[in-house]
Design an enzyme around this catalytic site. Structure first.
Site, PDB file in Angstrom:
ATOM      1  N   TRP A 201       0.846  -1.187   0.000  1.00  0.00           N
ATOM      2  CA  TRP A 201       0.000   0.000   0.000  1.00  0.00           C
ATOM      3  C   TRP A 201       0.891   1.251   0.000  1.00  0.00           C
ATOM      4  O   TRP A 201       1.916   1.275   0.680  1.00  0.00           O
ATOM      5  CB  TRP A 201      -0.911  -0.037   1.241  1.00  0.00           C
ATOM      6  CG  TRP A 201      -1.777   1.179   1.345  1.00  0.00           C
ATOM      7  CD1 TRP A 201      -2.756   1.572   0.484  1.00  0.00           C
ATOM      8  CD2 TRP A 201      -1.715   2.175   2.370  1.00  0.00           C
ATOM      9  NE1 TRP A 201      -3.314   2.758   0.904  1.00  0.00           N
ATOM     10  CE2 TRP A 201      -2.694   3.150   2.070  1.00  0.00           C
ATOM     11  CE3 TRP A 201      -0.914   2.337   3.511  1.00  0.00           C
ATOM     12  CZ2 TRP A 201      -2.905   4.266   2.865  1.00  0.00           C
ATOM     13  CZ3 TRP A 201      -1.130   3.450   4.299  1.00  0.00           C
ATOM     14  CH2 TRP A 201      -2.128   4.404   3.980  1.00  0.00           C
ATOM     15  N   ASP A 368     -16.219  11.473  -2.245  1.00  0.00           N
ATOM     16  CA  ASP A 368     -15.596  10.199  -1.863  1.00  0.00           C
ATOM     17  C   ASP A 368     -16.321   9.599  -0.664  1.00  0.00           C
ATOM     18  O   ASP A 368     -17.487   9.942  -0.363  1.00  0.00           O
ATOM     19  CB  ASP A 368     -14.093  10.445  -1.589  1.00  0.00           C
ATOM     20  CG  ASP A 368     -13.226   9.243  -1.894  1.00  0.00           C
ATOM     21  OD1 ASP A 368     -13.179   8.327  -1.059  1.00  0.00           O
ATOM     22  OD2 ASP A 368     -12.599   9.194  -2.974  1.00  0.00           O
ATOM     23  N   ARG A 445      -9.532  -2.837   8.519  1.00  0.00           N
ATOM     24  CA  ARG A 445     -10.136  -1.503   8.392  1.00  0.00           C
ATOM     25  C   ARG A 445     -11.577  -1.538   8.918  1.00  0.00           C
ATOM     26  O   ARG A 445     -12.477  -0.935   8.359  1.00  0.00           O
ATOM     27  CB  ARG A 445     -10.111  -1.026   6.940  1.00  0.00           C
ATOM     28  CG  ARG A 445      -9.977   0.487   6.826  1.00  0.00           C
ATOM     29  CD  ARG A 445     -10.219   0.996   5.425  1.00  0.00           C
ATOM     30  NE  ARG A 445      -9.961   2.428   5.366  1.00  0.00           N
ATOM     31  CZ  ARG A 445     -10.588   3.275   4.571  1.00  0.00           C
ATOM     32  NH1 ARG A 445     -11.523   2.850   3.752  1.00  0.00           N
ATOM     33  NH2 ARG A 445     -10.294   4.542   4.586  1.00  0.00           N
ATOM     34  N   LYS A 478     -16.419   5.860  -8.388  1.00  0.00           N
ATOM     35  CA  LYS A 478     -15.144   5.311  -7.905  1.00  0.00           C
ATOM     36  C   LYS A 478     -15.485   4.030  -7.165  1.00  0.00           C
ATOM     37  O   LYS A 478     -16.192   4.060  -6.158  1.00  0.00           O
ATOM     38  CB  LYS A 478     -14.461   6.327  -6.994  1.00  0.00           C
ATOM     39  CG  LYS A 478     -13.102   5.861  -6.459  1.00  0.00           C
ATOM     40  CD  LYS A 478     -12.430   7.033  -5.737  1.00  0.00           C
ATOM     41  CE  LYS A 478     -11.201   6.612  -4.966  1.00  0.00           C
ATOM     42  NZ  LYS A 478     -10.671   7.741  -4.174  1.00  0.00           N
ATOM     43  N   TRP A 479     -15.009   2.895  -7.671  1.00  0.00           N
ATOM     44  CA  TRP A 479     -15.324   1.568  -7.101  1.00  0.00           C
ATOM     45  C   TRP A 479     -14.114   1.136  -6.282  1.00  0.00           C
ATOM     46  O   TRP A 479     -13.081   0.787  -6.854  1.00  0.00           O
ATOM     47  CB  TRP A 479     -15.617   0.582  -8.222  1.00  0.00           C
ATOM     48  CG  TRP A 479     -15.939  -0.818  -7.782  1.00  0.00           C
ATOM     49  CD1 TRP A 479     -15.186  -1.604  -6.953  1.00  0.00           C
ATOM     50  CD2 TRP A 479     -17.073  -1.606  -8.138  1.00  0.00           C
ATOM     51  NE1 TRP A 479     -15.787  -2.834  -6.784  1.00  0.00           N
ATOM     52  CE2 TRP A 479     -16.949  -2.871  -7.504  1.00  0.00           C
ATOM     53  CE3 TRP A 479     -18.179  -1.383  -8.952  1.00  0.00           C
ATOM     54  CZ2 TRP A 479     -17.881  -3.895  -7.655  1.00  0.00           C
ATOM     55  CZ3 TRP A 479     -19.104  -2.413  -9.103  1.00  0.00           C
ATOM     56  CH2 TRP A 479     -18.967  -3.645  -8.460  1.00  0.00           C
ATOM     57  N   ASP A 480     -14.270   1.124  -4.979  1.00  0.00           N
ATOM     58  CA  ASP A 480     -13.128   0.862  -4.098  1.00  0.00           C
ATOM     59  C   ASP A 480     -13.178  -0.560  -3.534  1.00  0.00           C
ATOM     60  O   ASP A 480     -14.226  -1.235  -3.573  1.00  0.00           O
ATOM     61  CB  ASP A 480     -13.131   1.895  -2.959  1.00  0.00           C
ATOM     62  CG  ASP A 480     -11.729   2.280  -2.520  1.00  0.00           C
ATOM     63  OD1 ASP A 480     -10.801   1.479  -2.718  1.00  0.00           O
ATOM     64  OD2 ASP A 480     -11.577   3.385  -1.962  1.00  0.00           O
ATOM     65  N   ASN A 482     -11.108  -2.227  -0.152  1.00  0.00           N
ATOM     66  CA  ASN A 482     -10.072  -1.848   0.806  1.00  0.00           C
ATOM     67  C   ASN A 482      -9.605  -2.921   1.773  1.00  0.00           C
ATOM     68  O   ASN A 482      -9.165  -2.592   2.874  1.00  0.00           O
ATOM     69  CB  ASN A 482     -10.545  -0.620   1.597  1.00  0.00           C
ATOM     70  CG  ASN A 482     -10.326   0.657   0.805  1.00  0.00           C
ATOM     71  OD1 ASN A 482      -9.272   0.846   0.214  1.00  0.00           O
ATOM     72  ND2 ASN A 482     -11.328   1.513   0.768  1.00  0.00           N
ATOM     73  N   ASP A 550      -2.673   5.531  -3.332  1.00  0.00           N
ATOM     74  CA  ASP A 550      -3.066   6.533  -2.340  1.00  0.00           C
ATOM     75  C   ASP A 550      -1.914   7.487  -2.042  1.00  0.00           C
ATOM     76  O   ASP A 550      -2.098   8.493  -1.363  1.00  0.00           O
ATOM     77  CB  ASP A 550      -3.497   5.848  -1.033  1.00  0.00           C
ATOM     78  CG  ASP A 550      -4.949   5.387  -1.089  1.00  0.00           C
ATOM     79  OD1 ASP A 550      -5.679   5.825  -1.994  1.00  0.00           O
ATOM     80  OD2 ASP A 550      -5.350   4.589  -0.222  1.00  0.00           O
TER      81      ASP A 550
HETATM   82  C1  GLA Z   1      -9.187   4.093  -0.188  1.00  0.00           C
HETATM   83  C2  GLA Z   1      -8.951   4.869  -1.464  1.00  0.00           C
HETATM   84  C3  GLA Z   1      -8.935   6.343  -1.175  1.00  0.00           C
HETATM   85  C4  GLA Z   1     -10.229   6.748  -0.528  1.00  0.00           C
HETATM   86  C5  GLA Z   1     -10.457   5.918   0.713  1.00  0.00           C
HETATM   87  C6  GLA Z   1     -11.825   6.177   1.298  1.00  0.00           C
HETATM   88  O1  GLA Z   1      -8.094   4.148   0.645  1.00  0.00           O
HETATM   89  O2  GLA Z   1      -7.778   4.464  -2.084  1.00  0.00           O
HETATM   90  O3  GLA Z   1      -8.714   7.062  -2.361  1.00  0.00           O
HETATM   91  O4  GLA Z   1     -11.287   6.570  -1.442  1.00  0.00           O
HETATM   92  O5  GLA Z   1     -10.360   4.526   0.449  1.00  0.00           O
HETATM   93  O6  GLA Z   1     -12.060   5.414   2.421  1.00  0.00           O
END
Ligand code: GLA
Length: 726
Positions: A201, A368, A445, A478-480, A482, A550
């Site tokens: 990361w 976001d 997380r 934006k499809w995240d 994590n 990030d």
């Molecule tokens: C991830 C994404 C970030 C942001 C956060 C929001 O870390 O990479 O750009 O969208 O989640 O929780």
């Protein structure tokens, strides 16, 4: 035809502008690999298979009536387990008797123009059938009734071949696919370096380069995603190969989950590379009559260096992987609020963002994480995809209207595959996350993973997204994603299918993404996984751009962007100017311009001077958009070889224009600096815009630009725009 079959020599010949690939049907219907390398005209190449006899304990083939023909030393097209080849197996099934002996032999083949899509999987496509030819070679294991079709597509103008494998059960009993690699390549030497993109990361895709050694070397993921840690890419490059010289074989898997790349150097110093779904933890039950498709692998060969290999990947992905409206349409210049506000925002704050953004010439506001449920930090609400009205007092539609009224488009963040334990959906359906009965659930997380192998779960999540997207004027998602997958099992499936869940999960993700782009073809999807944790060709099939990292520090971004550029083109790399600690806004802009450009900061906190500076940056963004997004990349000085200065150059396809970027990562104490450019037309005359000086392309590439007078300071950078003088 770029694919031919010689009846006389029983060889298949696959020709691209930069490579020839030959394999054939040999005694006993073995598929033998003969050659992969620079273009050659020959088809009578059988002697290339011959290896020294009496290899250590190598068993003779029970069926090939040729002296000393052993599957263990012969270059094979698609190796199998347990029938005489002790090297890496590309393919193995566990049959109904419980053993894994597998032996595929040639049955028939067909060649046709064009290319078919792979059911349920992302794959490269053709814009018209004359762009590519496809070869399907049917093989079978007579004992188990396994039929495997090896599928090859030759892209006629790109120096690339794609491969995948279709497996069918033609028996009357189920069997288990234990290993199904998408490709197997046997090379006759091992004087190669292996390239890999490793990281973590905020430090994705650094370049690793190490010489092949005897034994097995691997690049893998078993995280349930392609991962920050390793990318499903490798290249075998001839010792001494550079950006401009030398043979390079590039391999990339169109897949976003557990992958595996192995290279084995064996006793005769030959090398075998296999690439595909990671067999570790994988097993797929195939009932009689069922089919299974492996993901697609992409192979590129050039003898013109690593830079040329990258350019082949870039063109191929821009033309034949990225799809839909956003393949050609100019991407919106966006501002994202994440680094500016985190989850601490409300209607007024975002409207203020939008006002500034409009004033600065930006085109879209992306809201976001933090707009749904009761999400004020990362401990709640994933899965509750309804609007947090205590933050957005006029609701989502009220916010979007205010943003649209200012003349900006609107984008929104989702993390569809995730669920917070503190959410209404989890309280109602605690079994909807991946979990293993009797075990504690690993948490990351403060979130669990929705079991996307289940259709009911996918339908629920997509239903919520669909409602938001159909009721509102949303132009971007934006499809995240994590976290990685743990406790991967599913109570809905019987024990013998538990090895299928990682793959079923990613097929589920692909299915939802596919529904999303079919229902909302105008929406631009930007994929993200804690930055670039799923930066792979599988995701690019659905989302034309991916948030690269990030880490928005422009100096740190250099290694990330240089590494990513090994196989992914500029228009796919999300890159934003942020308020990050180091470097000037000039350098932040110069680095972010390399990708799909945008801003990620709180404009309320910018000085009037910076706002004016950003207005100028926006003009530059428009001026250079075409050469960056549709041009060809030349890495002039890479951070993997130079630790104080880097440079790269984009050249328009017709060589009428080029943009050079130079960044000093540290203060240079070596101020004498001549930079030789690349990729220009030696015959053309070019004007260097900032000085007005005119040079021939030959001069710029051979003598070079003397940049000794340019800024040399820590973190300083500059652009040099060069245009053809007519
Ligand atoms: C991830 C994404 C970030 C942001 C956060 C929001 O870390 O990479 O750009 O969208 O989640 O929780």
């Amino acid at each position: 035809m770029s694919i031919t079959f010689s009846e006389k020599t029983k060889t298949f010949k696959l020709d691209t502008p930069t490579s020839t690939y030959i394999f054939g049907v040999f005694e006993g219907n073995y598929l033998v690999h003969y050659y992969y390398g620079a273009p050659i005209p020959d088809t009578d190449v059988e002697e290339l298979r011959i290896r020294p006899g009496f290899a250590s304990f190598a068993p003779d083939s029970p069926t090939a009536r040729v002296f000393n023909f052993s599957p263990d030393v012969t270059p094979l097209e698609y190796s199998t387990f347990g029938a005489g080849d002790f090297r890496l197996s590309a393919f193995a099934v566990k049959n109904s008797e419980g053993n894994k002996v597998t032996d595929l032999r040639y049955v028939s083949h067909k060649i046709y123009a064009g290319k078919k899509a792979l059911p349920g999987l992302p794959s490269l496509y053709v814009n018209s059938d004359d762009e590519a030819d496809t070869l399907e070679v049917l093989t079978e294991d007579k004992v188990t009734g396994v039929k495997a079709t090896l599928i090859y597509t030759v892209f006629k103008t790109h120096g690339a071949i794609t491969r995948s494998v279709k497996v069918e059960n033609a028996s009357d009993k189920p069997f288990f696919i234990d290993t199904v690699h998408s490709l197997c390549v046997d090379l006759p030497g091992y004087d190669y370096d292996m390239l890999g993109l490793y990281g973590r990361w905020v430090k994705e895709r650094s370049l690793d380069r190490y010489p092949l050694h005897r034994g097995i070397q691997s690049i893998k993921s078993k995280r349930g995603s392609s991962s920050h840690n390793h990318n499903p890419f490798t290249a075998l490059v001839k010792k001494g190969a550079t950006e401009d010289y030398g043979e390079c074989y590039g391999f990339n898997l169109v897949y976003s989950s557990n992958f595996s790349i192995d290279v084995e150097v064996e006793a005769f110093a030959t090398s075998r590379l296999v690439m595909g779904i990671n067999p570790d933890g994988f097993s797929w039950e195939l009932a009689p009559g069922e089919e299974f498709y492996s993901p697609e692998a992409v192979m590129v060969f050039t003898d013109k260096g690593i830079g040329e290999m990258s350019r082949i990947f870039h063109k191929l992905y821009s033309n034949n992987l990225v799809r839909g409206k956003w393949k050609k349409a100019k991407r919106p210049l966006l501002i994202n609020n994440w680094e500016g506000t985190g989850m601490d925002f409300d209607h007024d704050k975002l409207v203020s963002f939008a006002k500034h953004a409009k004033d600065m010439g930006l085109e879209m506001l992306v809201m976001d994480d933090g707009w749904f449920g009761h999400r004020d930090d990362d401990r709640s609400s994933l899965g509750d995809w309804y609007v947090a009205e205590y933050k957005l007092k006029h609701g989502l539609s009220g916010l979007i209207k205010a943003v649209n009224d200012l003349g900006l488009e609107f984008g929104i963040w989702f993390e569809p595959e995730m669920i917070s334990p503190d959410s209404d959906v989890y309280r109602a359906h605690p079994d909807w996350c991946l979990h293993t009965e009797g075990r504690d659930k690993s948490i990351a997380r403060t979130q669990y993973v929705m079991d996307f192998s289940r259709k009911d779960v996918r339908d629920y999540v997509y239903g919520m997204m669909h409602k938001i997207l159909s009721e509102n004027n949303i132009a971007y998602v934006k499809w995240d994603f994590n976290r990685n997958l743990t406790e991967v099992s599913c109570a809905q499936l019987p024990p013998e299918k538990q090895g299928e869940i990682f793959h079923r999960f990613v097929l589920g993700t692909y299915e939802v993404m596919d529904r999303l782009i079919k229902d909302f073809p105008h929406i631009l999807i930007e994929n993200c996984s804690g930055g670039g944790g799923r930066f792979d060709p599988g995701m690019l099939y659905f989302s034309p751009q991916i948030w690269t990292s990030d880490n928005t520090d422009p100096i740190e971004r250099l290694t990330i962007q240089f590494g990513t550029s090994l196989c992914y083109p500029a228009l796919t790399m999300g890159a934003h100017v942020s308020a990050s600690r180091r470097a000037s806004y000039e350098t932040k802009k110069n680095v972010a311009l390399w990708g799909s450009f945008g801003y990620e900061l709180d404009p309320d906190k910018l000085s009037p001077e910076t706002i004016e500076e950003i207005k100028e940056q926006v003009k530059e963004y428009h001026r250079y958009y075409d050469v960056i997004h549709y041009g060809e990349l030349y890495r002039l000085i890479t951070p993997f070889e130079n630790d104080f200065r880097v440079a790269w150059q984009m050249v328009a396809e017709d060589k009428s224009e080029a943009l050079v970027t130079v960044v000093n990562m540290r203060q240079s104490y070596d101020p004498f600096f001549i930079l030789r450019l690349k990729g220009l037309d030696p015959e053309k005359l070019y004007e260097v815009e900032d000085t007005g000086n005119t040079y021939s392309g030959a001069y710029l590439m051979n003598a070079g630009l003397n940049l000794t007078h340019k800024p040399q300071g820590d973190g300083e950078s500059y652009l040099i725009h060069i245009v053809e003088k007519k």
